[in-house]
Design a protein around this motif. Sequence first.
Motif, PDB file in Angstrom:
ATOM      1  N   SER A  46      41.332  46.437  47.275  1.00 15.72           N
ATOM      2  CA  SER A  46      39.953  46.050  46.664  1.00 15.72           C
ATOM      3  C   SER A  46      39.509  44.808  47.017  1.00 15.72           C
ATOM      4  N   ARG A  47      40.392  43.961  47.306  1.00 14.38           N
ATOM      5  CA  ARG A  47      39.801  42.720  47.625  1.00 14.38           C
ATOM      6  C   ARG A  47      40.632  42.106  48.717  1.00 14.38           C
ATOM      7  N   PHE A 124      31.622  47.520  48.925  1.00 15.22           N
ATOM      8  CA  PHE A 124      31.966  46.035  48.808  1.00 15.22           C
ATOM      9  C   PHE A 124      30.928  45.153  49.104  1.00 15.22           C
ATOM     10  N   CYS A 139      35.257  36.698  51.735  1.00 15.37           N
ATOM     11  CA  CYS A 139      36.194  37.664  51.023  1.00 15.37           C
ATOM     12  C   CYS A 139      35.060  38.905  50.577  1.00 15.37           C
ATOM     13  N   GLU A 141      35.213  42.282  48.135  1.00 14.12           N
ATOM     14  CA  GLU A 141      35.729  43.019  47.210  1.00 14.12           C
ATOM     15  C   GLU A 141      34.871  44.094  46.577  1.00 14.12           C
ATOM     16  N   SER A 332      35.958  38.140  38.664  1.00 21.19           N
ATOM     17  CA  SER A 332      36.844  38.122  39.937  1.00 21.19           C
ATOM     18  C   SER A 332      37.228  36.591  39.906  1.00 21.19           C
TER      19      SER A 332
END
Length: 743
Positions: A46-47, A124, A139, A141, A332
């Motif tokens: 998920s990240r 995302f 990044c 996520e 996060s």
Amino acid sequence: MAVFIENNSLFVNGIVLLTGVPENIAISPAPSGSAFLGASSLTPSSRHVFSIGTLQGFNFLSLFRFKIWWMTPKIGTSGSDIRVETQFLLIEAKEEYVVLNKAGEPSPDDILYILVLPVLEGAFRASLQGTQTNELQFCVESGDPDVQTTQVYESVFINSGDNPYQLIKNSIKILAAHKGTFRHLDDKKLPVHLDWFGWCTWDAFYKDVNPEGIRQGFESLSKGGYAPRFLVLDEGWQDTFNEYQKDDEGRTGDIDFGFETRLKDFKENDKFRDLTSDEYTTLPEFIKFLKQRYSLKYVYVWHAILGCWGGVLTSSEALVKYTPQLVNPIQSPGNVGNLRDIAMDGIEKYGMGVIDPEKIGDFYNDYHSYIASIGVDGVKVDIQNVLETIGLKYGGRVHMTAMYQKGLEEAVEKNFVNNNVICSMSHDSDLLFSSLKTAVIRSYEDFMPREQYLQTVHIAAVSFNSLFLGELGVADWDMFQSLHYAADFHAASRAVGGCAVYVSDKPGNHDFDILKRLVLPDGSIMRAKYAGRPTRDCLFKDPVMDGKTLMKIWNLNKLSGIIGVFNCQGVGAWPWYDNIQDTSTPEVIYGKVSPNDVEFLEDIAGDKWQGDFAVYAFYSGLLNKVSKTGNLEVSLGMLKCELFTVCPIRVFTEAVHFAPIGLLDMYNSGGAIETWSSIPGSEGSIVTMKARGCGRFGAYSSKTPRYCTIETKKEEFTYNPEDGLLTIMLEGDCQLKDIRFVY
């Protein structure tokens, strides 16, 4: 293709932007020579954090979220200067061999600007970050462990051009058309309050706001001739409950800001419910009274994206139909990678009463239907970025934000006459790239009257942030207080900011000399066309802490430009700055201003413009004739500023050269002028224009006119042959007046 990878290097228009590009990075084309970057991983997650390559040797400006709610600018030269949660990266790429101009600097035509924007892709959301070895990473996520991927294709957008402002605008429009999840400001309807003077209750009362205090504020502002035309009734009016506070024992929690307070009912609290005035006994009657007594046009009220700081009270009978549940937010790594926020810490500790996104549309519609029925015209919606922390089990942060934003925008459209919503604490790209209708975005954290070191930071930050936010909405530079040691500094910035003008004065604490420079007697303001943005020579410099750079902000009116110059040095520090040293700053900073600092002036100059400008300095009252590439020297002490109105001089005959300046005693003088032209007269030229407002009206003229008329009536004027300043008094109301100078 203008963007491509070759020999592990990323090229943009022939310039090597990144080296050491990994094999898992892929490029896909986008319109107008732009491109998307994607990446792949062997492991679903998920990240993901992907390295794009090494960045070094370029000047750049980044905008990153230093707190969960707000972005701030940072300049740098290599990947290690890029903080986590960077959402905007503008790079200055100079050609290896350039022809230097007379000042020894590369010509603007020799500079390529490269824009790198992390965007949304499906579930995302992307952001940029750097490493100590100068790697540039992105990044992606989802905010939900159950929403995973191994590959993204369009998470980072890259575009380039020779004009940074046009590049940013074009890029946002390309993305809006391609993604379809948001719109550019040009395609949004503007709220009604933007062109009127306003008052916000926050710094005047904080949560202790009450009807009597509001009336006192209107009374004192009205006596000074500046009754607000819009009111923001900020936090403190709602019916809320704090289950962690006992009336007889005080608070049981250890955070005393009320971040655990939850919404109990749509209706107002007791302070606004049973009123004892002879003229009103309820909130609807009070609102009606304010509108009738003080010519108030619009009332906005505050609510959080989840109702209140702690969301809604899950046990509330009034709200049970929305099936709220207590949810513990999860931040996060990026959120806590810069500055922790006390509000978010409190919310994390006590949890939030969260409404299922499938029912949020009904919640907003019912809420707004009620407040509209009592005379409210719009809303200020706060704490919006908290949505990214509660996406678990709801499909992730992007889905959660999109559902809430859709419900909010539909409720605003249904219940208010116009698109009357102000978005605040809303700088995550989840929200920015999910807003199809919202057209006003607070540009930085609050004006904080007690924080001395944040006054100059505020001016610089709102302008830099407006480079990005100003393409998505009208950048709101927040309120200020007119009776404050930095009031003139703030007021001048709002004049060049193209933003709403509203104060948070305590009743009776006003400086009307400052207000009269911003607000016309009818309560309207002369708002510039765009968001105020840094001039090109400020884009990659630090106007707050380098000890030498003046903050220059440009904007356009319909027929003139404006440049605000601010000395932000010596009295402020970026909140994120790690190594603050007690370095001496000169008491006076020197710089230069030029008509060339104002972008797109040629578009409004007219066909009789031959390259010269009339430049009027507001504070000094000096008028100069300057060529497009010419400049004027400026020197400013700490917390001092100057405003320059820049007007193209049109040549009508060999003897008649003319440029209207506008209202000389208003910060944004040129905002008064709606139209102007020249028509043939029986004996010579006639310069005709329409202008609004009242007071001293000025223009540059190469010679004295034979006479002047306002609405066909001859009026006296003065003329100074030394600088060409022609002045006449506009009397009466603020309506458009027909002005003619006959030569």
